[in-house]
Scaffold this motif. Sequence first.
Motif, PDB file in Angstrom:
ATOM      1  N   GLU A 203       2.245 -12.768  33.339  1.00 57.25           N
ATOM      2  CA  GLU A 203       1.780 -12.290  33.299  1.00 57.25           C
ATOM      3  C   GLU A 203       2.556 -11.017  33.185  1.00 57.25           C
ATOM      4  O   GLU A 203       1.907 -10.058  32.443  1.00 57.25           O
ATOM      5  CB  GLU A 203       1.056 -11.787  34.311  1.00 57.25           C
ATOM      6  CG  GLU A 203       0.104 -13.230  34.057  1.00 57.25           C
ATOM      7  CD  GLU A 203      -0.804 -13.944  35.695  1.00 57.25           C
ATOM      8  OE1 GLU A 203      -0.671 -12.799  36.463  1.00 57.25           O
ATOM      9  OE2 GLU A 203      -1.850 -14.554  35.808  1.00 57.25           O
ATOM     10  N   ARG A 204       3.762 -11.181  33.554  1.00 60.52           N
ATOM     11  CA  ARG A 204       4.702  -9.648  33.218  1.00 60.52           C
ATOM     12  C   ARG A 204       5.652 -10.341  32.211  1.00 60.52           C
ATOM     13  O   ARG A 204       7.097  -9.875  33.201  1.00 60.52           O
ATOM     14  CB  ARG A 204       4.798  -9.103  35.039  1.00 60.52           C
ATOM     15  CG  ARG A 204       4.005  -8.732  35.602  1.00 60.52           C
ATOM     16  CD  ARG A 204       4.104  -8.200  36.990  1.00 60.52           C
ATOM     17  NE  ARG A 204       3.258  -7.317  37.347  1.00 60.52           N
ATOM     18  CZ  ARG A 204       3.922  -5.641  38.323  1.00 60.52           C
ATOM     19  NH1 ARG A 204       4.704  -5.931  38.540  1.00 60.52           N
ATOM     20  NH2 ARG A 204       3.054  -5.667  38.364  1.00 60.52           N
ATOM     21  N   ASP A 206       8.943  -9.380  30.481  1.00 62.35           N
ATOM     22  CA  ASP A 206       9.386  -7.903  29.783  1.00 62.35           C
ATOM     23  C   ASP A 206      10.219  -8.176  28.447  1.00 62.35           C
ATOM     24  O   ASP A 206      11.091  -8.917  28.974  1.00 62.35           O
ATOM     25  CB  ASP A 206       9.719  -6.879  30.819  1.00 62.35           C
ATOM     26  CG  ASP A 206      10.190  -5.165  31.291  1.00 62.35           C
ATOM     27  OD1 ASP A 206      10.473  -4.854  29.942  1.00 62.35           O
ATOM     28  OD2 ASP A 206      10.089  -5.168  32.146  1.00 62.35           O
ATOM     29  N   ARG A 246       9.126 -10.735  34.709  1.00 65.37           N
ATOM     30  CA  ARG A 246       9.123  -9.816  36.012  1.00 65.37           C
ATOM     31  C   ARG A 246       8.875 -11.046  37.190  1.00 65.37           C
ATOM     32  O   ARG A 246       9.309 -10.823  38.260  1.00 65.37           O
ATOM     33  CB  ARG A 246       8.514  -8.396  36.148  1.00 65.37           C
ATOM     34  CG  ARG A 246       9.254  -7.702  34.551  1.00 65.37           C
ATOM     35  CD  ARG A 246      10.718  -7.312  34.958  1.00 65.37           C
ATOM     36  NE  ARG A 246      11.588  -6.989  34.477  1.00 65.37           N
ATOM     37  CZ  ARG A 246      12.744  -7.075  33.794  1.00 65.37           C
ATOM     38  NH1 ARG A 246      13.697  -7.213  34.795  1.00 65.37           N
ATOM     39  NH2 ARG A 246      13.446  -5.736  32.947  1.00 65.37           N
ATOM     40  N   ASP A 247       7.714 -11.685  37.609  1.00 59.30           N
ATOM     41  CA  ASP A 247       6.329 -11.868  37.995  1.00 59.30           C
ATOM     42  C   ASP A 247       7.541 -13.481  38.692  1.00 59.30           C
ATOM     43  O   ASP A 247       8.096 -13.610  39.591  1.00 59.30           O
ATOM     44  CB  ASP A 247       5.144 -12.328  37.733  1.00 59.30           C
ATOM     45  CG  ASP A 247       4.855 -13.155  35.961  1.00 59.30           C
ATOM     46  OD1 ASP A 247       5.880 -13.187  35.643  1.00 59.30           O
ATOM     47  OD2 ASP A 247       3.578 -13.345  36.052  1.00 59.30           O
ATOM     48  N   ILE A 381       9.061  -2.145  32.748  1.00 56.05           N
ATOM     49  CA  ILE A 381       9.213  -2.331  34.107  1.00 56.05           C
ATOM     50  C   ILE A 381       9.792  -0.727  34.521  1.00 56.05           C
ATOM     51  O   ILE A 381       9.037  -0.170  35.689  1.00 56.05           O
ATOM     52  CB  ILE A 381       9.649  -2.974  35.014  1.00 56.05           C
ATOM     53  CG1 ILE A 381       9.194  -3.332  36.174  1.00 56.05           C
ATOM     54  CG2 ILE A 381      11.304  -3.234  34.992  1.00 56.05           C
ATOM     55  CD1 ILE A 381       9.573  -4.316  37.066  1.00 56.05           C
ATOM     56  N   GLY A 387       3.763  -0.810  35.658  1.00 55.36           N
ATOM     57  CA  GLY A 387       2.423  -1.809  35.230  1.00 55.36           C
ATOM     58  C   GLY A 387       1.273  -0.363  35.914  1.00 55.36           C
ATOM     59  O   GLY A 387       0.267  -0.614  35.889  1.00 55.36           O
ATOM     60  N   PHE A 401       2.575  -4.640  30.130  1.00 56.91           N
ATOM     61  CA  PHE A 401       3.632  -5.456  29.935  1.00 56.91           C
ATOM     62  C   PHE A 401       3.399  -5.967  28.519  1.00 56.91           C
ATOM     63  O   PHE A 401       2.588  -5.553  27.748  1.00 56.91           O
ATOM     64  CB  PHE A 401       4.036  -6.344  31.310  1.00 56.91           C
ATOM     65  CG  PHE A 401       4.748  -6.765  31.791  1.00 56.91           C
ATOM     66  CD1 PHE A 401       5.941  -5.492  32.097  1.00 56.91           C
ATOM     67  CD2 PHE A 401       3.440  -6.094  33.345  1.00 56.91           C
ATOM     68  CE1 PHE A 401       6.478  -5.767  33.526  1.00 56.91           C
ATOM     69  CE2 PHE A 401       3.973  -5.465  34.558  1.00 56.91           C
ATOM     70  CZ  PHE A 401       5.478  -5.047  34.550  1.00 56.91           C
TER      71      PHE A 401
END
Length: 437
Positions: A203-204, A206, A246-247, A381, A387, A401
Motif C-alpha cells: 500500500e506504500r 515508492d 515501504r510498508d 516517502i 504520506g 504513494f
Amino acid sequence: MKSDHSHDIGAKSWLASANDAGTPFPLQNLPFGVFRRAGTNEAFRGGVALGDQVIDLAALSEAGVFSGLAADAARACAQPALNAFFDMGKHAWRALRHALFALFGSGGPQDAAKRCLVPQASVEYGLPARIGDYTDFYTSIDHARNIVKLLRPDGAVSPNFQWMPVAYHGRVSSIGLSGQKVRRPCGQRMAAGAHVPDVGPCERLDYELELGIFIGVGNPQGERIPVASAEDHVFGLCLLNDWSARDIQAWESTPLGPFLAKSFATTLSPWIVTMDALAPYRTSWTRPAEDPQPLPYLSSAVLEESGALDIRLEVALETAMHRRDALPPTRLSRTSFRHQYWTLAQMVAHHTVAGCNLRSGDLLGSGTISGPSRDEAGALIELTQAGHAPIHLPTGETRAFLEDGDAVVMSGWCERPGYARIGFGENRAQVLPAKWD
Ligand code: MN
C-alpha cells in the motif's frame, strides 16, 4: 581524467540530429548500450547513441573502418553484452570514444559510417551487460536524515553512516530496462498499532532516484582497490529506479535490511554515459569540517579536488489521467548528484576493502539521491512526509504513494558553461496492479 578535444563545445557532427540543441546525445556524449531492431530476431549488439540514431558497433566493426585498439574495442562491442569491452579497460574505452568522435565529427559523412546508423525510434534495448552482482548503497545524508525524521522522530542517522558508504546486496534477476511494467509487490505488513502482520498488495509503493554504476574492470578476490584509482574501474553511469515497498520494508528490515521490499524490481535507463564523457562536469568534494573526516582508505587529494559529479536529476510522475488528458508528466523533484555524502570512488574502495572481488558488468546503485532542500528529495516517502502531505497534481489527483497505472519518469543531464549539455535519456516504468487472490 581531464577534459580533452572530445569535450570541445564547438565540435559538430555531420549527423544533423546530433547538433540539435535539445538532444541528450551530442557528439560529446557517446553513451553505450545494447540494442536490436524492434520486432526482429536480430542478435542484440553494442551501440552508441548519437542524436536520434544508434551507431551499430557490430556493423561498424564489420566495416573495418577502425584500426588498432579502437578496432579491437569495437569488435568486443559486437557481442550481446558489453562485459568483454568493459574488461578491456580505460585505454580501450577512450580509444573507441576518440575513434567514434573522429568518424562522426568533422570531415563529412563517410558512406561506411552512414550505413551503420539505425534510428533510435526503431530499436529495442537489452541490458548493457551480464550483471553478475548488484549492490545498492545508502549514501545521501539528506535522504538518511529525512528518513530518520519520518521513521524514528527521536532517533539519529546511524553512527556508521558518516564513516562508510553503507550498502546491502541487491537482486539481479529482477533488473529491467526503461519501458518495463512493474507488478505491485505483495508481502507482509505490520499496521500501526497492530500486533500481528497481514499479507497482501503493498500500500506504500515508492521509487528511489539513483544512479546505476557499471563496473568496468574488476579486482582479484583478496586485493582491494585503492580509492585514488577506483574510478579506473568504473565504466559509466545510467539512471536507476530502486522501487521500494515501504510498508513491507518497515516490517521486514530489522535486523538484516531490505529483502522483498526491494527485490521485486529495479529499472535501468538503456544508455551508459561513460566516465570520460562526464569529465567536464566534475567538481570538488568536501566533507563539512564538523563531520567525521574519511579514514585514509576513503580519502585522496584527487577526491577533494574533483571527486563529485554535478549530474542534474529530475523525477516526474505520469498518471493514467495525464495520459487520458494528454498532459506532460508532472515534475516532482529536481536535484544534483554533487550533494552526495559519499563518492563513486569511495563506494568502490569500500566495497573491496574486505577483499570482495568486483567483476566486469557488476552494478552498484548510488543510493537514493536527495539534495538539501525539501523539493530535492529522491523518493515519495520524503516528498509526502511518509504520506501525511500528499502531492497535488494538475490532474486534480493527489498522491501519497504510487497508484496502479502511474509511470515514474527519471531524467538526468550535465551542463556547465563552456561545455556541451549531455543527457542520460529517460528511465520510465509503469506500475501494474498486484496479482493477489
Ligand atoms: Mn536504494
